[in-house]
Scaffold this motif. Structure first.
Motif, PDB file in Angstrom:
ATOM      1  N   ASN A 149       0.878  -1.159   0.000  1.00 59.77           N
ATOM      2  CA  ASN A 149       0.000   0.000   0.000  1.00 59.77           C
ATOM      3  C   ASN A 149       0.923   1.218   0.000  1.00 59.77           C
ATOM      4  OD1 ASN A 149      -1.630   2.175   0.604  1.00 59.77           O
ATOM      5  ND2 ASN A 149      -2.712   1.163   2.279  1.00 59.77           N
ATOM      6  N   ARG A 185      -1.706  -3.866  -0.037  1.00 60.02           N
ATOM      7  CA  ARG A 185      -2.877  -3.191  -0.619  1.00 60.02           C
ATOM      8  C   ARG A 185      -3.918  -4.231  -0.954  1.00 60.02           C
ATOM      9  NH1 ARG A 185      -1.986  -3.718  -6.354  1.00 60.02           N
ATOM     10  NH2 ARG A 185       0.226  -4.101  -6.676  1.00 60.02           N
ATOM     11  N   TRP A 186      -5.159  -3.781  -1.069  1.00 57.92           N
ATOM     12  CA  TRP A 186      -6.264  -4.682  -1.349  1.00 57.92           C
ATOM     13  C   TRP A 186      -6.256  -5.136  -2.803  1.00 57.92           C
ATOM     14  CZ3 TRP A 186      -9.556  -6.806   2.126  1.00 57.92           C
ATOM     15  CH2 TRP A 186      -9.501  -6.281   3.415  1.00 57.92           C
TER      16      TRP A 186
END
Length: 187
Positions: A149, A185-186
């Motif tokens: 992220n 991060r997603w």
């Protein structure tokens, strides 16, 4: 059955939107506490100068118990003190037994390291550099991993004897002893 599928789709869309949403940085966690001068801790190396006493002037490391050891006066607690407070304590101890009017200066020679974990190329312990931000800490650790992220990080810091954790932007300043966590991060 169709109603169950609709509910599942709505739930999945809601989760996807939540994952994509920008969270506001929680820098307020650190701002809420009063600003404090730098306090010493284990891992700091200090230059102690006792004027007109070259045999006492030297570089001393703050040990794991938070103390420094000096000739004549022995061990002195340093953790949680500012450099000015430590200088006054050393003057007091020298005045009580050995010198009439000691003048002492304490400077930080080398700050304790910071730690960086998570989605960076090389997690670990690194020397602190004055003026450092989370972004420069990531650069020191070899950069982001492909899954990192790149918008925010989590910092764990000791403030006023308490451990405080907050989510901060990459431009946030790092302090000695901080632990930085870069999350995945997603998408």
């Amino acid at each position: 059955m169709a109603r169950t599928h609709s509910l599942v789709y709505a739930l999945l869309i809601g989760l996807a939107c939540t994952a994509c949403a920008q969270r506001q940085p929680a820098v307020e966690v650190f701002r809420a506490l009063p600003s404090q001068p730098y306090t010493l801790g284990p891992g700091d190396k200090l230059r102690v100068i006792v004027f007109s006493q070259d045999n006492l002037s030297n570089i001393y490391a703050v040990d794991a118990q938070g103390r420094i050891t000096m000739p004549l006066i022995g061990t002195i607690p340093a953790t949680g003190r500012t450099t000015t407070d430590l200088a006054k304590l050393i003057e007091q101890k020298l005045r009580s037994s050995y010198l009439r009017e000691p003048r002492v200066t304490v400077e930080v020679e080398t700050y304790r390291p910071f730690f960086i974990l998570g989605e960076v190329q090389s997690s670990g312990q690194y020397p602190f550099v004055s003026g450092m931000t989370v972004q420069t800490a990531v650069a020191i650790a070899g950069g982001f991993s492909p899954r990192a992220n790149q918008n925010e990080a989590e910092i764990t810091r000791q403030l006023g004897g308490k451990v405080v954790i907050g989510t901060v932007p990459l431009t946030y300043p790092v302090q000695p002893g901080d632990t930085i966590m870069l999350k995945e991060r997603w998408f």
